[in-house]
Every structure is written in C-alpha cells, then in structure tokens.
Design a protein around this motif. Structure first.
Motif, PDB file in Angstrom:
ATOM      1  N   UNK A 117       0.844  -1.187   0.000  1.00  0.00           N
ATOM      2  CA  UNK A 117       0.000   0.000   0.000  1.00  0.00           C
ATOM      3  C   UNK A 117       0.887   1.248   0.000  1.00  0.00           C
ATOM      4  N   UNK A 118       0.605   2.186  -0.909  1.00  0.00           N
ATOM      5  CA  UNK A 118       1.418   3.391  -1.052  1.00  0.00           C
ATOM      6  C   UNK A 118       0.725   4.613  -0.466  1.00  0.00           C
ATOM      7  N   UNK A 119       1.530   5.557  -0.018  1.00  0.00           N
ATOM      8  CA  UNK A 119       0.993   6.849   0.402  1.00  0.00           C
ATOM      9  C   UNK A 119       0.606   7.660  -0.839  1.00  0.00           C
ATOM     10  N   UNK A 151      -2.747  -5.368 -11.030  1.00  0.00           N
ATOM     11  CA  UNK A 151      -3.071  -6.778 -11.265  1.00  0.00           C
ATOM     12  C   UNK A 151      -2.375  -7.678 -10.245  1.00  0.00           C
ATOM     13  N   UNK A 152      -1.218  -7.249  -9.779  1.00  0.00           N
ATOM     14  CA  UNK A 152      -0.516  -8.031  -8.751  1.00  0.00           C
ATOM     15  C   UNK A 152      -1.313  -8.011  -7.443  1.00  0.00           C
ATOM     16  N   UNK A 218       1.120   2.198 -12.440  1.00  0.00           N
ATOM     17  CA  UNK A 218       2.410   2.681 -12.952  1.00  0.00           C
ATOM     18  C   UNK A 218       3.580   2.147 -12.125  1.00  0.00           C
ATOM     19  N   UNK A 219       3.373   1.945 -10.832  1.00  0.00           N
ATOM     20  CA  UNK A 219       4.429   1.381  -9.986  1.00  0.00           C
ATOM     21  C   UNK A 219       4.761  -0.045 -10.419  1.00  0.00           C
ATOM     22  N   UNK A 220       3.737  -0.817 -10.808  1.00  0.00           N
ATOM     23  CA  UNK A 220       3.957  -2.205 -11.228  1.00  0.00           C
ATOM     24  C   UNK A 220       4.854  -2.298 -12.458  1.00  0.00           C
ATOM     25  N   UNK A 221       4.777  -1.297 -13.348  1.00  0.00           N
ATOM     26  CA  UNK A 221       5.472  -1.400 -14.636  1.00  0.00           C
ATOM     27  C   UNK A 221       6.557  -0.348 -14.838  1.00  0.00           C
TER      28      UNK A 221
END
Length: 319
Positions: A117-119, A151-152, A218-221
């Motif tokens: 979980x991101x801020x 998706x993760x 966007x973090x995933x890729x």
C-alpha cells in the motif's frame, strides 16, 4: 388444551427455524466493484450458496459514498464483509461496532496488502488540495485507496479471499481454491502483457489532465506520470499553473496523448492540448472502476475486460 397448543406452536417454530437454516445462504457484502467481481469468480458455479451484495452499484464512487440504513442492516448480519480500508471507509468502524453478527469475517484489503500500500503522492506540477489550516500538518499520511488498479494486488487479494470464502463453506473450499487459481492465472497472463507493453513502449510517461488513481498500475510497470490532481482529490477546476505545466510537459516529452478518467467531461484535457499548441493529440479514457453501475454489470462489465481495455489505451498512450 393450552399445553397442547404450546407444544404445537413450539414444534412449528422449531420446524420453521430448521427450514430457514436449511435454506439460508451465507451472506457476503462488498463495498467496491473489483472485490465483488473477484468474489464472483471465486464462487463460480457455487453462486447459489451465497447472497453476494455490492454496495457501491449506482455510479457513486468510494470517496463520496455513505451507507444507507439498508446498507448498514446488510452489513450488520452478513457472514463476510470486504472493504478497502482507506480514509473513505472511516464509517466502517462504527458500523462494525454495532453489528449484530459478532462472528462476521471482516476483510480490510489495505491491511491484507500491507507493504504493497502506497501513500498518496504529490508529483511535480500536480495541484494540491486547498489549505485547511495548520492542524492538517499533524495528521498522519494519507494512503492511496485505489489498490485494485494493480493486477498483482488483484492476484494477492483473490487468493486471500478464496481462503476466507472456504472458511464459510468448508465443504466446497477446494472448489473455491481451484476457481481462484484459474482466475489468478488469467490475471497473471494479463499482467505479463502489461509488462511487455511497458518494456516495448516508445515512451515511459503518462500525462493525465484529471485525477490520477493509477499509482499502483504505474508502480507495477516502472512508468512515470504527471497529472492535474491526486487520485482522491475533490478538485475539478485546474489552475492556470497546472494547465501550463501539463501543456509544457506535453511539448517537452512529445507525448502522443492526454489521458482522462471515465465519466470525465474532458474539459481540462482540451484546455491542456489547446495551451500546448500541438495538433493531432489524442484524448484517451482509462477506466478506474470507481463508479460501476448495476446496469453496466448486467451488460457484462467485469474487472478483467476493463483491465484488458485499459491495456489497449496504455499502448496508444505510450507509442
């Protein structure tokens, strides 16, 4: 005679209670559409075993939803309650404190995902919320609630929920695990396509003339982004400085498209494109799955189909 009548009434009540329990379905209540759709895939052919309820089904998004009396009553007696767990769900604690079913299984998805979980992030050029006073500085960090747009995350939550549903119906627990595995396999296949798209793309930056709920995606890729507002912003009018910044970035990076959210009027995007002076810039829509309606569900809208369409939009925006 009175004794006989009492015995008959008691027998009738016992019979009715037994029939009620025999016919009773386990009740599952979800707040948002992605959870609801993941659970539908986990339950699969055993859908008759459960009463599955989606609370946000009329186009209202998570940030503005407040439960009705009917919603609270549904939650109070359900067997499994699934919610996101961010700041928009502050109402949940009070509802659970007063719930009738003290054996309810409660799933807070942000707790399930924990370190994933991101801020909330205020990137360069993004318009912040208006100042509300010095007390705001003492508040803790706000976390990005749009966890389903990874998706993760969807894979991790689906596997977790399959175990909880199996706890409700031990007889069919193996079926739920198999259904979850099959669904996660589809999610993983789509995840690989997203990864390949990002790896092969001409550009690695997205520009949103709108709110930005796609931080997890966007973090995933490994993608970069610029946007007018954070994902949960209540702002709808962009400042001159924000418009100019986005227009300058559109020129500097020579991007082919400006992105907006579903149900956006596109006004900010048109202003940014006009301010850039560029021709033939596309305005593309990505669906954040925040305001799905009963009508759309009936017409077949589902999490995988939306994320597949979002992939096509991503390809167009990055090439």
């Amino acid at each position: 005679m009175k004794k006989i009548i009492k015995i008959l009434i008691a027998s009738l009540l016992l019979s009715l209670t037994a029939n009620a329990f025999g016919a009773a379905k386990k009740s599952i209540v979800c707040t948002t559409f992605p959870q609801y759709d993941w659970i539908k895939n986990i339950i699969g052919e055993k859908s008759g075993t459960f009463e599955l309820t989606l609370l946000l089904n009329n186009g209202t998004d998570l940030h503005s939803y407040q439960p009705s009396i009917k919603d609270i009553a549904k939650i109070s007696v359900c067997d499994l309650f699934v919610y996101v767990g961010g700041e928009s769900d502050e109402w949940v604690e009070n509802v659970l404190d007063n719930a009738k079913n003290k054996n309810m299984i409660v799933v807070n998805l942000m707790e399930v995902l924990a370190d994933r979980v991101f801020e909330e992030e205020l990137v360069e050029g993004m318009q912040g919320e208006e100042e509300e006073g010095e007390d705001d500085e003492e508040e803790g960090p706000e976390y990005d609630e749009h966890i389903w747009l990874s998706l993760e995350n969807a894979c991790a939550v689906t596997q977790f929920l399959s175990k909880k549903i199996g706890d409700l119906d031990l007889k069919n627990a193996v079926t739920y695990r198999k259904n979850a595995d099959a669904y996660v396999s589809k999610l993983n296949d789509l995840n690989k396509k997203y990864s390949q798209t990002a790896a092969d793309a001409k550009f690695n930056t997205l520009l949103y003339a709108d709110r930005f709920p796609f931080r997890y995606l966007v973090e995933d890729y490994g993608l970069k982004y610029y946007a007018a507002f954070i994902g949960c912003s209540a702002e709808s009018e962009a400042s001159f400085a924000t418009i100019k910044f986005l227009a300058d970035k559109l020129n500097e990076l020579d991007l082919p498209a400006v992105l907006i959210l579903e149900k956006s009027d596109g006004k900010i995007a048109r202003t940014v494109i006009e301010a850039s002076g560029k021709k033939n810039i596309k305005t593309l829509v990505m669906d954040s799955l925040q305001s799905v309606t009963k009508k759309e569900i009936k017409e077949g809208k589902n999490y995988l189909s939306v994320m597949e369409k979002n992939l096509e939009i991503l390809k167009a925006a990055l090439n």
